[in-house]
Scaffold this motif. Structure first.
Motif, mmCIF file in Angstrom:
data_model
loop_
_atom_site.group_PDB
_atom_site.id
_atom_site.type_symbol
_atom_site.label_atom_id
_atom_site.label_comp_id
_atom_site.label_asym_id
_atom_site.label_seq_id
_atom_site.Cartn_x
_atom_site.Cartn_y
_atom_site.Cartn_z
ATOM 1 N N UNK A 1 48.497 43.445 43.252
ATOM 2 C CA UNK A 1 47.667 44.541 43.726
ATOM 3 C C UNK A 1 47.040 45.330 42.589
ATOM 4 N N UNK A 2 47.482 45.078 41.372
ATOM 5 C CA UNK A 2 46.897 45.748 40.211
ATOM 6 C C UNK A 2 45.931 44.826 39.468
ATOM 7 N N UNK A 3 45.680 43.673 40.015
ATOM 8 C CA UNK A 3 44.908 42.627 39.356
ATOM 9 C C UNK A 3 43.528 43.094 38.896
ATOM 10 N N UNK A 4 42.874 43.941 39.695
ATOM 11 C CA UNK A 4 41.514 44.344 39.335
ATOM 12 C C UNK A 4 41.461 45.209 38.085
ATOM 13 N N UNK A 5 42.585 45.700 37.603
ATOM 14 C CA UNK A 5 42.576 46.472 36.359
ATOM 15 C C UNK A 5 42.036 45.641 35.205
ATOM 16 N N UNK A 6 42.112 44.331 35.339
ATOM 17 C CA UNK A 6 41.570 43.437 34.314
ATOM 18 C C UNK A 6 40.078 43.724 34.092
ATOM 19 N N UNK A 7 39.375 44.098 35.159
ATOM 20 C CA UNK A 7 37.943 44.381 35.046
ATOM 21 C C UNK A 7 37.675 45.531 34.077
ATOM 22 N N UNK A 8 38.529 46.526 34.084
ATOM 23 C CA UNK A 8 38.380 47.647 33.159
ATOM 24 C C UNK A 8 38.496 47.211 31.712
ATOM 25 N N UNK A 9 39.399 46.294 31.439
ATOM 26 C CA UNK A 9 39.540 45.760 30.082
ATOM 27 C C UNK A 9 38.289 45.006 29.662
ATOM 28 N N UNK A 10 37.679 44.280 30.597
ATOM 29 C CA UNK A 10 36.467 43.539 30.270
ATOM 30 C C UNK A 10 35.331 44.480 29.882
ATOM 31 N N UNK A 11 35.234 45.611 30.577
ATOM 32 C CA UNK A 11 34.217 46.599 30.212
ATOM 33 C C UNK A 11 34.532 47.171 28.829
ATOM 34 N N UNK A 12 35.811 47.429 28.551
ATOM 35 C CA UNK A 12 36.191 47.891 27.208
ATOM 36 C C UNK A 12 35.835 46.854 26.144
ATOM 37 N N UNK A 13 35.811 45.589 26.524
ATOM 38 C CA UNK A 13 35.487 44.505 25.584
ATOM 39 C C UNK A 13 33.980 44.330 25.397
#
Length: 163
Positions: A76-88
């Protein structure tokens, strides 16, 4: 990954599924999981290196798809990965593509998944706000979800909570 590996990935059209966020989860939950002493320092050192690798790979043109390595209670926390991609360095739209179009292509299902279009199989998510200007909308403001034709989350029709 070194630069030569990144260039080989670009050359061969290899997808990279970085799974950055699970390291955040390990850092926050390592005591419960039972990691050996010193794990916090190792994760604190690794996360920025992991993020920099994603940044370099993305800038070089490596295809990136979203994954999670979700474990234990991380589901359920999987979409947090998207935030890291924006940081990248990705735009929110590019980050969203990692979980849709790119993921479908990686699975060899680019003609069946990853788009809302006739003859595509699609789960739908409605959010409050504009995820193209703020990726956190897609991570934290999900209001409605349809999976396989059935509504499985409906926070939109719930009465507003009183302050």
């Amino acid at each position: 990954m070194d630069d030569a590996t990144i260039q080989e990935m670009v050359k061969h059209g290899t997808f990279y599924v970085p799974t950055i966020d699970h390291n955040r989860y390990y850092l926050e939950n390592g005591d419960k999981i039972g990691y050996a002493p010193g794990y916090k320092e190792r994760f604190q050192a690794f996360i920025p290196r992991n993020l920099e690798t994603v940044r370099k790979a993305f800038q070089a043109g490596v295809k990136i798809a979203m994954g999670s390595d979700a474990i234990y209670t991380m589901y359920g926390q999987n979409t947090r990965e998207l935030g890291w991609f924006v940081k990248a360095g990705m735009t929110p739209e590019q980050a969203l593509r990692t979980a849709t179009v790119n993921a479908a292509e990686l699975l060899g299902k680019g003609n069946d998944l990853g788009a809302v279009a006739p003859r595509y199989f699609a789960d739908l998510v409605a959010v409050e706000g504009d995820p193209l200007s703020d990726i956190n909308v897609a991570i934290y403001n999900v209001k409605w979800v349809m999976k396989a034709g059935a509504v499985v989350v409906d926070k939109a029709s719930s009465p507003p909570k009183k302050p």
